[in-house]
Design a protein around this motif. Structure first.
Motif, mmCIF file in Angstrom:
data_model
loop_
_atom_site.group_PDB
_atom_site.id
_atom_site.type_symbol
_atom_site.label_atom_id
_atom_site.label_comp_id
_atom_site.label_asym_id
_atom_site.label_seq_id
_atom_site.Cartn_x
_atom_site.Cartn_y
_atom_site.Cartn_z
ATOM 1 N N GLU A 68 0.853 -1.158 -0.069
ATOM 2 C CA GLU A 68 -0.240 -0.054 -0.095
ATOM 3 C C GLU A 68 0.806 1.287 -0.122
ATOM 4 O O GLU A 68 0.166 2.245 -0.262
ATOM 5 C CB GLU A 68 -0.852 -0.074 1.286
ATOM 6 C CG GLU A 68 -1.963 -1.014 1.142
ATOM 7 C CD GLU A 68 -2.964 -1.123 2.439
ATOM 8 O OE1 GLU A 68 -2.405 -0.784 3.593
ATOM 9 O OE2 GLU A 68 -3.807 -1.966 2.530
ATOM 10 N N SER A 74 -5.925 -1.964 -3.573
ATOM 11 C CA SER A 74 -7.469 -2.032 -3.671
ATOM 12 C C SER A 74 -7.634 -2.152 -5.016
ATOM 13 O O SER A 74 -8.352 -2.617 -5.669
ATOM 14 C CB SER A 74 -8.294 -1.365 -2.705
ATOM 15 O OG SER A 74 -8.088 -0.063 -3.023
ATOM 16 N N VAL A 98 -12.198 5.224 -1.319
ATOM 17 C CA VAL A 98 -11.776 5.916 -0.345
ATOM 18 C C VAL A 98 -11.113 5.219 0.899
ATOM 19 O O VAL A 98 -10.137 5.897 1.610
ATOM 20 C CB VAL A 98 -13.105 6.743 0.350
ATOM 21 C CG1 VAL A 98 -14.041 5.729 0.977
ATOM 22 C CG2 VAL A 98 -12.756 7.792 1.327
ATOM 23 N N ALA A 99 -11.260 4.054 1.138
ATOM 24 C CA ALA A 99 -10.533 3.242 2.017
ATOM 25 C C ALA A 99 -9.204 2.709 1.641
ATOM 26 O O ALA A 99 -8.549 2.313 2.690
ATOM 27 C CB ALA A 99 -11.436 1.958 2.591
ATOM 28 N N ASP A 100 -8.780 2.944 0.654
ATOM 29 C CA ASP A 100 -7.383 2.647 0.276
ATOM 30 C C ASP A 100 -6.398 3.791 0.610
ATOM 31 O O ASP A 100 -6.862 4.832 0.443
ATOM 32 C CB ASP A 100 -7.618 2.698 -1.248
ATOM 33 C CG ASP A 100 -5.780 2.208 -1.627
ATOM 34 O OD1 ASP A 100 -5.065 2.522 -1.506
ATOM 35 O OD2 ASP A 100 -5.974 1.160 -2.268
ATOM 36 N N ASP A 104 -6.533 7.791 -0.358
ATOM 37 C CA ASP A 104 -6.507 8.777 0.439
ATOM 38 C C ASP A 104 -5.493 9.745 0.740
ATOM 39 O O ASP A 104 -5.367 10.971 0.924
ATOM 40 C CB ASP A 104 -6.986 8.084 1.691
ATOM 41 C CG ASP A 104 -7.244 9.031 2.981
ATOM 42 O OD1 ASP A 104 -8.351 9.816 2.694
ATOM 43 O OD2 ASP A 104 -6.651 9.140 3.883
#
Length: 372
Positions: A68, A74, A98-100, A104
Motif C-alpha cells: 500500500e 485495492s 476511499v478506504a485505500d 486517500d
C-alpha cells in the motif's frame, strides 16, 4: 502508434520490452509515474517503475511485492479481479476507493489502472499516475493506451515463453556439457546431429571423427537389435518418448558396449529426438562375476554331495558282498549282515534325500535373490 507497435512487437528480451512499454505509456498519456505489475505464481509483483524527470523518463526494473505504500493496492486487485480499467480523477471515482490508504493520501491528480490481457489471460496490470493534474487520462488517450496494452500483453507473454525456453535450453546444455552420461541428438531416421564428449568416449571416437564422419545411430546398432529399434522408432513418433531400455552399440574397435537408453522427441522439429545413454559395462561385468561366483559355489556343493553319496553306496556294496560270502557257510551272520546293509542303505537314502533337498533349496533361494 505505428512506431510503438513495431517497438513492442520487435522486443523479445523482457527487460527491453518493459522499458519500451512504460516509456511509451508515459509519453502518450502525460503521466508522471508508471508501474508495471506482472502476474506471478506467488501473486502480483511490481516488475518495473517509470518516473518522468523533466524531459527524461527513467525506467527502473524492480521485483517487489505489491504494498500500500507503493500503489493503490485495492485498485490493482479490483482490476485483476474484474479485468476492467479504472480511472480515478474526481471525487465520485475517488469515493469508490476511499478506504485505500494510497488513494486517500494522494487526493489530487489522476490515476489510471488497466489490465494487460492476452487472449483473456491476465498477464499483468499497468498503473499510471499524475498527481499534479486531474482529467489527464482522456478517453482518446485511454483508447490508445488500451490498444498499446493489448500489444504489450501479447509481447510480454511471448517474451515469457522465450525466457522459459532459454532456461530449459540452458539446463539441457549444462547437462550435456557435464558429461555425466552420454547425450546425443539424432534425426530419428539415423544421423547423429550433435553429441557430447561422454557419448564419444563411450564409443571410442574423437570429436573430429564425429564432425567429419557423419555417425548414424542405426549403423552403430548391432543387427539383432534393429528390429526392436524399428518398433521403438514408431512408438517415439506416436507418443514422443520411450521408457528406459537396454541395448548395445558398436564401439569404434568393433566391440560392443551395453547401454541403458532413454529417448524424448522434440515437439519441433518432430523428426529429431534427444537420447540419453548410460554405459552399463561395469554393471554387466559385476553381474558376470557374481554369476561366476555362484556357479563355482554350486559346483563345490554338487561335488561335496557326489562324494557323500559315493561313500554311502560304497559302504552298502561292501555289506552286500560280505553277506554274499557268508550266505553258504554262516547263514545267521549273512542275515545279520544283510539287515545291517539294508539299514545303512535306508540311512544313506535319507541322507541323500536331505542333501538333494538342501541343495535345491539353496539354488532356488539364490535364484529368488537374483530376481529381487
Amino acid at each position: 502508434m505505428v512506431k510503438i507497435s513495431q517497438a513492442l512487437s520487435g522486443a523479445i528480451v523482457q527487460d527491453n520490452l518493459i522499458g519500451t512499454l512504460l516509456r511509451a505509456a508515459l509519453e502518450e498519456t502525460g503521466a508522471q509515474r508508471g508501474l508495471l505489475i506482472l502476474s506471478r505464481s506467488g501473486g502480483p509483483r511490481i516488475a518495473a517503475e517509470a518516473i518522468r524527470r523533466h524531459e527524461t523518463i527513467v525506467v527502473r526494473l524492480r521485483d517487489e511485492v505489491v504494498t500500500e505504500s507503493l500503489l493503490p493496492k485495492s485498485v490493482v486487485y479490483y482490476v485483476q479481479d474484474t479485468r476492467e480499467s479504472v480511472v480515478i480523477d474526481d471525487a465520485a471515482t475517488r469515493a469508490r476507493f476511499v478506504a485505500d490508504p494510497y488513494v486517500d493520501q494522494h487526493k489530487a491528480g489522476s490515476i489510471l489502472c488497466l489490465p494487460l490481457l492476452n487472449e483473456a489471460k491476465l498477464v499483468g496490470v499497468l498503473l499510471l499516475e499524475n498527481h499534479e493534474a486531474s482529467a489527464v487520462f482522456t478517453p482518446a488517450r485511454i483508447t490508445v493506451l488500451k490498444l498499446m496494452s493489448s500489444l504489450a500483453a501479447s509481447a510480454l507473454e511471448n517474451s515469457r515463453l522465450y525466457g522459459d525456453l532459454q532456461q530449459r535450453e540452458a539446463k539441457i546444455r549444462r547437462l550435456v556439457d557435464a558429461d555425466i552420461i552420454g547425450i546425443f541428438i539424432v534425426d530419428i531416421g539415423g544421423p547423429i546431429l550433435e553429441t557430447n564428449n561422454a557419448y564419444l568416449r563411450m564409443l571410442g571416437y574423437e570429436r573430429t571423427e564425429f564432425v567429419s564422419g557423419g555417425l548414424r545411430w542405426t549403423d552403430l546398432t548391432p543387427p539383432e537389435w534393429r528390429s526392436a529399434d524399428a518398433l521403438r522408432v514408431e512408438r517415439v513418433k506416436r507418443i514422443g518418448r520411450l521408457q528406459p531400455f537396454e541395448k548395445e552399440f558398436f564401439r569404434k574397435d568393433g566391440t560392443r558396449v551395453p547401454v541403458l537408453v532413454g529417448v524424448a522427441r522434440f515437439k519441433e522439429p518432430r523428426n529429431q529426438a534427444i537420447v540419453f545413454a548410460h554405459d552399463m559395462s561395469k554393471q554387466k561385468r559385476a553381474e558376470a562375476l557374481a554369476l561366476q561366483s555362484r556357479t563355482i559355489e554350486d559346483t563345490r556343493i554338487a561335488r561335496k554331495l557326489h562324494d557323500a553319496l559315493l561313500q554311502n553306496f560304497q559302504a552298502m556294496m561292501f555289506r552286500f558282498q560280505a553277506a554274499r560270502n557268508l550266505m553258504m557257510r554262516h547263514p545267521d551272520e549273512a542275515l545279520r549282515s544283510l539287515n545291517e546293509a539294508i539299514n545303512e542303505g535306508e540311512k544313506a537314502l535319507d541322507e541323500s534325500r536331505d542333501a538333494i533337498q538342501g541343495f535345491t533349496f539353496g539354488t532356488n533361494a539364490k535364484g529368488r535373490s537374483r530376481n529381487c
